[in-house]
Design an enzyme around this catalytic site. Structure first.
Site, PDB file in Angstrom:
ATOM      1  N   GLU A 164     -17.348   7.397  -5.204  1.00 49.56           N
ATOM      2  CA  GLU A 164     -18.106   6.896  -6.354  1.00 49.56           C
ATOM      3  C   GLU A 164     -19.607   7.128  -6.228  1.00 49.56           C
ATOM      4  OE1 GLU A 164     -17.012   2.751  -6.945  1.00 49.56           O
ATOM      5  OE2 GLU A 164     -14.928   3.240  -6.491  1.00 49.56           O
ATOM      6  N   ILE A 182     -17.533   6.335  -1.045  1.00 50.61           N
ATOM      7  CA  ILE A 182     -18.141   7.666  -1.009  1.00 50.61           C
ATOM      8  C   ILE A 182     -17.799   8.433  -2.281  1.00 50.61           C
ATOM      9  CG2 ILE A 182     -18.219   9.864   0.242  1.00 50.61           C
ATOM     10  CD1 ILE A 182     -17.534   8.249   2.811  1.00 50.61           C
ATOM     11  N   ASP A 200       0.822  -1.218   0.000  1.00 55.55           N
ATOM     12  CA  ASP A 200       0.000   0.000   0.000  1.00 55.55           C
ATOM     13  C   ASP A 200       0.851   1.262   0.000  1.00 55.55           C
ATOM     14  OD1 ASP A 200      -2.373  -1.370   0.066  1.00 55.55           O
ATOM     15  OD2 ASP A 200      -3.150  -0.354   1.840  1.00 55.55           O
ATOM     16  N   GLU A 241      -8.478  -2.299  -6.828  1.00 50.62           N
ATOM     17  CA  GLU A 241      -7.178  -2.610  -6.237  1.00 50.62           C
ATOM     18  C   GLU A 241      -6.745  -4.037  -6.556  1.00 50.62           C
ATOM     19  OE1 GLU A 241      -6.698  -0.527  -2.127  1.00 50.62           O
ATOM     20  OE2 GLU A 241      -8.849  -0.685  -2.510  1.00 50.62           O
TER      21      GLU A 241
END
EC number: 2.7.2.1
Length: 398
Positions: free
Chosen positions: A334, A332, A148, A386
């Protein structure tokens, strides 16, 4: 070629099996309550009913064994044997300063991930357990770690250093790391594709707005700054996390309210943010309902959210010396047009013209342009993926 993507939490495991020739997810699933009563696997395959298995799973190795059985199951699976899995890509939350890109797993890599446990005590341990379990069950299959933090390792010292005594950096590695890197990289590349440009040509602000929130300045395809910091607590207001606050509030709460350091940490991570301000919750559907009932605290929480995103977009446009495009992604980002409009209203002076009808559209597809054709800065809503990004990074190494 098929790549299995694994994302291990402390008592859960998400997975996808992706066919890299089409980039389609053949199967995706979630294993919950690992190591506790009521363990359950739920697997989805397009065009079929959900496949649900309830059985005791004492650890992640049991869980991964069940995942593999489910993928090759005669009635519910999508492959005939484990030999069809060419590689496994593992999400690893923290790679520290050692990793600026994904790597094949070996003993040295595992040792380095273990050394990063102190930087991500909740996340790295289950990531490590997942890798070891897969190695045990699939000893001849290449394993890849996708971090990440890796995407943000291109930040300069002036962006990642904190103005603390320098030895806290050299001895304790206290600095800004940033998170959600895989998501930011995916949407930064995707918006370039949608604009028929190369990512190296664009100055982009990517806004990953979920329960966790991070905003990144991507200049020429590289992260030059991001809002999350040493931990995912930093940055803008989030679902239950406070984001950036005056650090003296921590000592005030300890001294004046009598809280322990752990209690304050719990307040800042789990009882603050949109939840703390609104008093409603972290789910934006509930916030939206409360706003519909004229709940002033819910309105305030949403206003704070939009205002902080707007400030960050402006700051990053300045940091990059310009702005070509903005991307909203994650739950949120999207699905909450009211947040996007709050974040963008008032930014007309830097060339942003929002198309209100497109902003309210639910038909996002692989990416939706929500700015007007005349808008100098293009604004997109792009669903993050992801898992596909992890699979691509894995494929590149095997």
């Amino acid at each position: 070629m098929k790549v299995l993507v694994i994302n291990c939490g402390s008592s859960s495991l998400k997975y996808q099996l992706i066919d890299m020739t089409t980039e389609d997810a053949l199967a995706e699933g979630l294993v919950e309550r690992i190591g506790i009563n009521g363990s359950i696997l739920t697997q989805k395959v397009k065009g079929r009913e959900k496949y649900i298995v309830e059985q005791p799973l004492k650890d992640h190795q049991d869980a991964i064994e069940l995942v593999l059985k489910s993928l090759i199951d005669g009635n519910h699976g999508v492959i005939k044997s484990m030999d069809e899995i060419s590689a496994v890509g593992h999400r690893v939350v923290h790679g520290g300063e050692k990793y600026s890109k994904s790597v094949l797993v070996n003993d040295e890599v595992m040792k380095n991930i273990e050394e990063c446990i102190k930087l991500a005590p909740l996340h790295n341990p289950p990531n490590i357990i997942g890798i070891k379990a897969c190695e045990e069950l699939m000893p001849n299959t290449p394993m890849v770690c996708v971090f990440d933090t890796a995407f943000h390792q291109t930040m300069s010292e002036k962006a990642y250093m904190y103005p603390l005594p320098y030895e806290y950096y050299t001895e304790d590695h206290i600095r800004k790391y940033g998170f959600h890197g895989t998501s930011h990289k995916y949407v930064a590349n995707k918006v370039a594709e949608l604009m028929k440009k190369d990512a190296s040509e664009l100055k982009t602000v990517t806004c990953h707005l979920g329960n966790g929130v991070s905003i990144t300045a991507v200049d020429g395809g590289k992260s030059i700054d991001t809002t999350m910091g040493f931990t995912p607590l930093a940055g803008t207001i989030m679902g239950s996390r406070c984001g950036d606050i005056d650090p003296a509030i921590v000592t005030y709460l300890i001294k004046e309210k009598g809280y322990s350091a752990d209690e304050v940490n719990d307040i800042l991570n789990k009882k603050s943010g949109i939840l703390g301000v609104s008093g409603v919750g972290t789910d934006f559907r509930d916030i939206r309902s409360a706003i519909g009932e004229n709940n002033k605290r819910a309105i305030l929480a949403t206003d704070i959210f939009g205002y902080q995103i707007k400030k960050q977009i402006g700051a990053y446009a300045v940091a990059m010396g310009g702005l070509d495009t903005i991307v909203f992604t994650a739950g949120i980002g999207e699905h909450a047009p009211e947040v996007r409009i709050r974040a963008l209203t008032g930014l007309e002076f830097i060339g942003i013209e929002l198309d209100e009808e497109k902003n309210n559209s639910h038909d996002i597809g692989e990416g939706l342009l929500i700015s007007k054709e005349s808008s100098k800065v293009k604004v997109y809503v792009i669903p993050t993926n992801e898992e596909l990004m992890i699979a691509k990074e894995t494929l590149a190494l095997v």
